[in-house]
Design a protein around this motif. Structure first.
Motif, PDB file in Angstrom:
ATOM      1  N   VAL A  25       0.863  -1.171   0.000  1.00  0.00           N
ATOM      2  CA  VAL A  25       0.000   0.000   0.000  1.00  0.00           C
ATOM      3  C   VAL A  25       0.899   1.221   0.000  1.00  0.00           C
ATOM      4  N   ILE A  82       1.478   5.597  -1.683  1.00  0.00           N
ATOM      5  CA  ILE A  82       1.021   6.774  -2.418  1.00  0.00           C
ATOM      6  C   ILE A  82       1.936   6.910  -3.630  1.00  0.00           C
ATOM      7  N   LEU A 141      -3.698   6.797  -3.857  1.00  0.00           N
ATOM      8  CA  LEU A 141      -3.475   5.607  -3.042  1.00  0.00           C
ATOM      9  C   LEU A 141      -3.468   4.378  -3.940  1.00  0.00           C
ATOM     10  N   LEU A 186      -7.375  10.159  -4.111  1.00  0.00           N
ATOM     11  CA  LEU A 186      -7.687  10.637  -2.773  1.00  0.00           C
ATOM     12  C   LEU A 186      -8.297  12.038  -2.810  1.00  0.00           C
ATOM     13  N   LYS A 222      -2.053  12.953   3.951  1.00  0.00           N
ATOM     14  CA  LYS A 222      -1.287  11.843   3.372  1.00  0.00           C
ATOM     15  C   LYS A 222      -0.135  11.384   4.257  1.00  0.00           C
ATOM     16  N   ILE A 244      -1.647   8.386   6.867  1.00  0.00           N
ATOM     17  CA  ILE A 244      -2.382   7.217   6.373  1.00  0.00           C
ATOM     18  C   ILE A 244      -1.838   5.959   7.038  1.00  0.00           C
ATOM     19  N   VAL A 281      -7.597   0.538   5.426  1.00  0.00           N
ATOM     20  CA  VAL A 281      -6.709   1.680   5.233  1.00  0.00           C
ATOM     21  C   VAL A 281      -7.407   2.908   5.815  1.00  0.00           C
ATOM     22  N   LEU A 326      -7.630   6.843   6.342  1.00  0.00           N
ATOM     23  CA  LEU A 326      -7.258   8.070   5.644  1.00  0.00           C
ATOM     24  C   LEU A 326      -7.751   9.269   6.464  1.00  0.00           C
TER      25      LEU A 326
END
Length: 139
Positions: A57, A59, A65, A100, A106, A109, A120, A122
């Motif tokens: 996972v 960015i 994401l 996103l 960010k 996360i 996940v 956020l």
């Protein structure tokens, strides 16, 4: 006229093995839920049997994401008097990119895998409210 076994033989075995006990394999994407509350968004991805090692996972360069999932399983049978009529290896690979919202922090996360679900978190950016009240002087 002689009929070729190459045409009908695979269909017979596909129909024979495609039962409730041996379902046909299909390549569908895992179910995904997206929830929102005042403080955060939450993405849940169904991943039965998966461990945290199966996930990536991150960015990406565009600030989106990216969730990747991959699992390989091979069942080995050591029977000398058996030959395979059909042998399937289990391999799952999935990738999804989520754009996103602008209000996601960010840097905070988080992700975890628990009970077959990748979650996940956020968190939303906290906006500091500027005080607008003030004393106005009279001239």
């Amino acid at each position: 006229m002689m009929r070729s076994n190459a045409v009908w033989l695979p269909n017979v075995f596909n129909d024979f093995f495609a039962t409730a006990f041996v379902p046909k394999t299909n390549a569908t994407a895992p179910a995904i839920n997206v929830k929102e509350c005042d403080e955060a968004y939450t993405v849940e991805l169904a991943a039965p049997g998966m461990k945290k090692e199966n996930f990536d996972v991150h960015i990406n360069d565009e600030g989106n994401l990216v969730v990747k999932m991959e699992q390989k399983q091979e069942q080995k049978e050591e029977e000398k008097d058996t030959r395979y009529l059909r042998h399937e290896f289990s391999y799952s690979k999935y990738e999804r990119t989520l754009i996103l919202p602008d209000d996601v922090n960010k840097e905070l996360i988080s992700a975890k895998v628990e009970d077959g679900v990748l979650t996940v978190g956020l968190p939303k950016l906290v906006e500091e409210k500027v005080k607008v009240s003030r004393q106005i002087s009279i001239d």
